[in-house]
Design an enzyme around this catalytic site. Structure first.
Site, PDB file in Angstrom:
ATOM      1  N   TYR A 139      -0.084 130.918  16.349  1.00 45.04           N
ATOM      2  CA  TYR A 139       1.369 131.065  16.189  1.00 45.04           C
ATOM      3  C   TYR A 139       1.850 132.345  16.876  1.00 45.04           C
ATOM      4  O   TYR A 139       2.769 132.313  17.708  1.00 45.04           O
ATOM      5  CB  TYR A 139       1.742 131.095  14.705  1.00 45.04           C
ATOM      6  CG  TYR A 139       3.120 131.665  14.445  1.00 45.04           C
ATOM      7  CD1 TYR A 139       4.267 130.982  14.850  1.00 45.04           C
ATOM      8  CD2 TYR A 139       3.287 132.901  13.807  1.00 45.04           C
ATOM      9  CE1 TYR A 139       5.535 131.508  14.641  1.00 45.04           C
ATOM     10  CE2 TYR A 139       4.544 133.437  13.593  1.00 45.04           C
ATOM     11  CZ  TYR A 139       5.662 132.733  14.005  1.00 45.04           C
ATOM     12  OH  TYR A 139       6.917 133.267  13.808  1.00 45.04           O
ATOM     13  N   LYS A 179      10.205 126.083   2.057  1.00 51.44           N
ATOM     14  CA  LYS A 179       9.043 126.607   2.771  1.00 51.44           C
ATOM     15  C   LYS A 179       7.763 126.611   1.948  1.00 51.44           C
ATOM     16  O   LYS A 179       6.666 126.766   2.496  1.00 51.44           O
ATOM     17  CB  LYS A 179       9.347 128.015   3.279  1.00 51.44           C
ATOM     18  CG  LYS A 179      10.449 128.062   4.323  1.00 51.44           C
ATOM     19  CD  LYS A 179      10.679 129.474   4.841  1.00 51.44           C
ATOM     20  CE  LYS A 179       9.506 129.983   5.638  1.00 51.44           C
ATOM     21  NZ  LYS A 179       9.758 131.314   6.223  1.00 51.44           N
TER      22      LYS A 179
END
Length: 322
Positions: A139, A179
């Site tokens: 990421y 989330k």
């Protein structure tokens, strides 16, 4: 029209709300509603059109070309730090960001995008220079790859219109309910209190820089509306807050709202960090070289964490589903 990517996510959703408060409704939002209940977030927003990024660059270009676009705020990303699909991560965070960059350059419009403090890994300092950028997962690497692409574009004269990259440090605030485990620490500690009646805190010393999501939105808008030079900037407070400090804030708010478990001396429980996380975890972040146009906005993060935590417990006490 303004374009906002990631509008069904955390920061993107808050940014569209920010624009709506400015009476701006001519917005094209780009995201995907393929999974979960993210679609519910859109019921709070006023916008003109929704596009699914999965349709691909050619379809997006054709759709955007119908309008006079004033600026693109690219906030959407695959931020799952546990994702092991390198190809997917690079496509979503690198290739798609390049598409928006070239679209803005071709159409002579500003491009404001979200990068991340994760690019620093556990570097000795968080300064936007190559020597301090040490990503420790795909990421972070995917975000750094575009930052470096932008740097090369500057040197090659390919970025003549305004491009501002903002490296977000740990963002917290309303709108992150979807989330789950990737929520901010203040939200996670609230969840632990509700679900387990105690808080797990890693025994390792961890201190990070935290930013309130409403401050992030203001900085994004400032980057667009003001004469800010193109470049890559740290969007942080320049102040560190430890995991233990956030746990104590959570405890105080829980007690205030009648959670008897928070008064227990075992309410905050230290645990060892799993070995699998040791090499891929940021133990210390602190934004450095933050320009005044950002530092004048991002202030009092610990007070805002307390206010946010209090807000979560207040809503829970009043029966609101989070």
């Amino acid at each position: 029209m303004f374009v906002v990517t990631g509008a069904a996510g955390f920061v993107g959703y808050n940014f569209v709300k920010f624009l709506n408060k400015q009476e701006i409704h001519d917005i094209i939002i780009i995201d995907t509603l393929q999974h979960g209940k993210k679609w519910k977030k859109l019921t709070d927003l006023k916008f003109h059109e929704y596009l699914d990024y999965r349709e691909g660059p050619m379809a997006l270009k054709e759709a955007l070309d119908r309008y006079s676009i004033k600026g693109i705020f690219h906030i959407g990303a695959n931020a799952d730090v546990l994702c092991n699909d390198n190809t997917l991560m690079l496509d979503q965070n690198y290739e798609q960001t390049k598409f928006y960059f070239f679209y803005c350059q071709s159409n002579k419009i500003p491009f404001i995008y979200a990068s991340t403090s994760a690019v620093y890994g556990n570097s000795a300092a968080c300064i936007p220079l190559n020597e301090y950028e040490k990503p420790h997962n795909i990421y972070a690497m995917s975000k750094l790859m575009f930052d470096n692409f932008l740097r090369s574009s500057f040197s090659l004269g390919l970025a003549n219109e305004k491009v501002v990259g903002l490296r977000l440090f740990n963002v917290f605030g309303s709108g992150e309910e979807h989330k789950g485990p990737n929520s901010s620490l203040p939200k996670r500690f609230f969840d632990f209190t509700i679900e387990k009646q105690y808080i797990d805190v890693f025994s390792a010393e961890i201190s990070r820089d935290y930013v309130f999501v409403e401050d992030v939105c203001e900085v994004f808008w400032h980057a667009y509306t003001q004469e800010i030079p193109s470049g890559i900037y740290n969007l942080g407070s320049g102040v560190t807050i430890s995991h233990m400090e956030i746990a104590q804030v959570t405890r105080n708010c829980a007690i205030k709202h009648g959670f008897e478990c928070a008064a227990s001396e075992n309410f905050i429980t230290k645990i060892n960090m799993p070995e699998s996380l040791v090499g891929a975890f940021q133990f210390y972040t602190k934004a450095q070289d933050v320009p005044s146009w950002i530092s004048n906005i991002v202030i009092n993060s610990l007070e805002k964490i307390e206010r946010y935590s209090d807000h979560l417990f207040y809503r829970h006490r009043n029966g609101e589903k989070l």
